[in-house]
Design a protein around this motif. Structure first.
Motif, short mmCIF file in Angstrom:
data_model
loop_
_atom_site.label_atom_id
_atom_site.label_comp_id
_atom_site.label_asym_id
_atom_site.label_seq_id
_atom_site.Cartn_x
_atom_site.Cartn_y
_atom_site.Cartn_z
N GLN A 104 0.86 -1.16 0.00
CA GLN A 104 0.00 0.00 0.00
C GLN A 104 0.91 1.22 0.00
N ILE A 105 0.61 2.19 -0.85
CA ILE A 105 1.52 3.33 -0.93
C ILE A 105 1.23 4.31 0.20
N PHE A 106 2.25 5.12 0.50
CA PHE A 106 2.20 5.98 1.67
C PHE A 106 1.04 6.96 1.63
N THR A 107 0.81 7.62 0.49
CA THR A 107 -0.25 8.63 0.45
C THR A 107 -1.62 8.02 0.70
N GLU A 108 -1.85 6.80 0.23
CA GLU A 108 -3.13 6.14 0.48
C GLU A 108 -3.28 5.82 1.95
N PHE A 109 -2.23 5.24 2.51
CA PHE A 109 -2.31 4.84 3.91
C PHE A 109 -2.41 6.06 4.82
N ALA A 110 -1.55 7.05 4.59
CA ALA A 110 -1.58 8.25 5.42
C ALA A 110 -2.89 9.00 5.25
N GLY A 111 -3.45 8.98 4.04
CA GLY A 111 -4.71 9.66 3.83
C GLY A 111 -5.83 9.09 4.69
N ARG A 112 -5.77 7.80 4.92
CA ARG A 112 -6.78 7.15 5.75
C ARG A 112 -6.45 7.24 7.24
N MET A 113 -5.19 6.93 7.57
CA MET A 113 -4.83 6.81 8.98
C MET A 113 -4.51 8.15 9.63
N ALA A 114 -4.09 9.13 8.86
CA ALA A 114 -3.83 10.47 9.40
C ALA A 114 -4.91 11.43 8.93
N ALA A 115 -6.12 10.93 8.84
CA ALA A 115 -7.24 11.74 8.35
C ALA A 115 -7.55 12.86 9.34
N ASN A 116 -8.32 13.83 8.86
CA ASN A 116 -8.64 15.00 9.68
C ASN A 116 -9.31 14.63 10.99
N GLU A 266 9.59 17.13 9.00
CA GLU A 266 9.08 18.34 8.35
C GLU A 266 8.94 18.07 6.87
N GLU A 267 7.85 18.54 6.28
CA GLU A 267 7.70 18.39 4.84
C GLU A 267 8.62 19.38 4.12
N ILE A 268 9.16 18.96 2.99
CA ILE A 268 10.06 19.78 2.18
C ILE A 268 9.70 19.65 0.71
N ARG A 269 10.39 20.44 -0.12
CA ARG A 269 10.29 20.31 -1.56
C ARG A 269 11.69 20.06 -2.10
N VAL A 270 11.82 19.05 -2.94
CA VAL A 270 13.12 18.63 -3.47
C VAL A 270 13.13 18.89 -4.97
N PRO A 271 14.15 19.58 -5.49
CA PRO A 271 14.18 19.83 -6.94
C PRO A 271 14.52 18.57 -7.72
N ALA A 346 4.63 9.84 12.30
CA ALA A 346 5.34 11.10 12.46
C ALA A 346 4.58 12.24 11.78
N TYR A 347 4.03 11.97 10.61
CA TYR A 347 3.25 12.99 9.89
C TYR A 347 2.00 13.36 10.68
N LEU A 348 1.29 12.36 11.22
CA LEU A 348 0.10 12.64 12.01
C LEU A 348 0.46 13.51 13.22
N ALA A 349 1.60 13.25 13.84
CA ALA A 349 2.02 14.06 14.98
C ALA A 349 2.24 15.52 14.57
N THR A 350 2.80 15.73 13.37
CA THR A 350 2.98 17.11 12.91
C THR A 350 1.64 17.79 12.66
N ARG A 351 0.68 17.02 12.16
CA ARG A 351 -0.65 17.59 11.91
C ARG A 351 -1.34 17.95 13.22
N PRO A 356 0.31 22.11 8.35
CA PRO A 356 -0.71 21.96 7.30
C PRO A 356 -0.62 20.59 6.66
N PRO A 357 -1.65 20.19 5.90
CA PRO A 357 -1.59 18.91 5.20
C PRO A 357 -0.44 18.90 4.19
N MET A 358 0.13 17.71 3.99
CA MET A 358 1.22 17.61 3.01
C MET A 358 0.67 17.81 1.60
N ARG A 359 1.54 18.27 0.74
CA ARG A 359 1.17 18.43 -0.65
C ARG A 359 1.09 17.06 -1.32
N ARG A 360 0.11 16.89 -2.14
CA ARG A 360 -0.09 15.62 -2.83
C ARG A 360 0.63 15.63 -4.17
#
Length: 441
Positions: A104-116, A266-271, A346-351, A356-360
């Motif tokens: 299961q990919i991270f965004t799917e799992f996190a979307g469900r388990m770290a839901a609002n 922390e969420e980041i942006r990578v070139p 870790a992401y849920l703890a930051t939320r 803010p929500p991570m960028r998709r």
């Protein structure tokens, strides 16, 4: 808690859907109105003997295990109380041996388990139990959001702790040869929990793998890290929220070596020009280095140009979300070595803490199916790489091996398994790559 050998709980499976086996536990124990269980007559233990116990029958094995418990200080009273529950359940052993995982990919799992709703529940629990959270942070240095995230993921704040009697599970897995010594230790620890008056045998309901309480402690961790935060003289991780908060903080700080006052994720942006082979939890560098490589916060702000070390984490490769994982992220991977679970926690703890929500990703990030990840692991093993267990699960060893093979083939070395890499490993012509998804990291 998941720094451990046992499986993920059925309700909160991180990368797995269990193939369920019928368990005799439901037939052996009947729930009472107060939620406890009373023993019923059970099946005769299996006639076969476990090879790892020198031909001992289950009864002989259990007698020796009780003697060991006494030698470690457990009273005869506690053993007598627990004995009706120390029964063999083949269904538990079948369930342990019959696990099968599906990726299961991270965004799917996190979307469900770290839901609002889980973020909001975490924030509400922090307000409701403000005194206990404040005490825990003062004594152990663990922020409330970190505790609340584990609490929410493990049991939805006590709503889903499991309803199977723990003692039969522990002793059955102790008699089985797959992880015998570990579960012998857990069985003796459970007897110690009973002996010091924290829980009665009838109260010990949890997951099929023997975990207890609202943050799912194994008995060895219950004995070592549980604390009495409500002052009633018991360490009750099933029903006392203050005890859950203090005990979880103690485990994170003492057992997992949390660093007081430091960040975790922390969420980041990578070139796209980033040297993706550097994106690895084993590669630690000061933020000044990542800043120089063009890494920014998601809104484009530069990272602090300081010496605080972190790793660049790409849980779905270069086209998925990107994070800086600090030293405290190690507490999450120790709690549960599944990268999907640890990153989600870790992401849920930051939320919960207000991030803010991570960028998709702008487009879908393809993942190889379970059987192809397993095939890739087999091919990597034949090529001389150590992927650990060939099980179709993308663990750290598999990710490292994938990165090394990507470097060999001149592919972007982001540790993410792709159809192109699999085709190269098979020796087939280069796979026709789908249009790359450009992430909005």
């Amino acid at each position: 808690m998941r720094s451990r050998f046992c499986s993920l709980r059925t309700t909160f499976a991180i990368i797995a859907t269990w193939i369920a086996f019928g368990s005799a536990a439901s037939a052996q124990f009947a729930p009472a109105p107060d939620g406890t269980v009373a023993p019923r007559p059970v099946r005769t233990p299996p006639a076969r003997t476990a090879a790892c116990h020198n031909g001992q029958s289950f009864a002989q094995f259990l007698a020796e295990l009780k003697q060991r418990a006494v030698a470690e200080g457990v009273s005869q009273r506690a053993i007598a109380e627990a004995s009706p529950y120390l029964t063999y359940d083949q269904g538990i052993v079948n369930r342990d041996r019959g696990q099968r995982v599906f990726g299961q990919i991270f965004t799917e799992f996190a979307g469900r388990m770290a839901a609002n709703y889980r973020m909001q529940n975490g924030q509400q629990h922090i307000r409701t139990y403000a005194a206990a959270f404040a005490r825990a942070e003062k004594e152990y240095g663990v922020p409330p959001a970190v505790i609340a995230a584990f609490w929410g993921l493990e049991s939805d704040f006590g709503a889903n702790m499991g309803n199977l009697p723990v003692l039969p599970s522990l002793v059955s897995l102790a008699y089985d040869c797959r992880r015998s010594e570990r579960f012998q230790n857990e069985t003796v620890a459970a007897l110690k929990v009973i002996d010091r008056g924290d829980l009665a045998p009838s109260e010990m309901l949890g997951s099929w793998a023997g975990e207890l309480g609202q943050t799912q402690f194994l008995p060895t961790h219950y004995v070592t890290y549980a604390v009495d935060y409500d002052g009633d003289g018991r360490r009750n991780l099933l029903h006392s929220a203050p005890d859950v908060i203090g005990s979880t903080a103690n485990y994170i700080a003492t057992g997992l070596k949390w660093r007081r006052g430091e960040p975790w994720l922390e969420e980041i942006r990578v070139p796209q020009s980033f040297p993706f082979e550097q994106a690895d939890l084993t590669v630690k560098a000061p933020r000044s280095k990542w800043n120089g490589l063009g890494v920014t916060y998601p809104d484009g702000r530069p990272l602090p140009n300081d010496a605080l070390e972190a790793s660049v984490l790409l849980p779905m490769g270069r086209n998925g979300p990107a994070f800086l994982a600090y030293a405290n992220f190690g507490a999450y991977t120790e709690w549960n070595n599944s990268l999907i679970y640890s990153t989600t926690a870790a992401y849920l703890a930051t939320r919960i803490a207000g991030a803010p929500p991570m960028r998709r990703p702008a487009g879908a990030v393809a993942q190889l199916p379970f059987n192809e990840i397993k095939e890739l692991q087999q091919l990597l093993t034949r090529a001389g790489y150590d992927v650990g267990k060939v099980d179709g699960v993308l663990g750290q060893q598999s990710r490292t091996a994938i990165k090394e093979m990507q470097l060999k083939f001149g592919l972007p070395a982001d540790s993410w398994p792709t159809a192109e890499l699999l085709a190269r490993m098979r020796g087939a012509p280069r796979a026709q790559a789908a249009p790359a998804a450009t992430a909005t990291r």
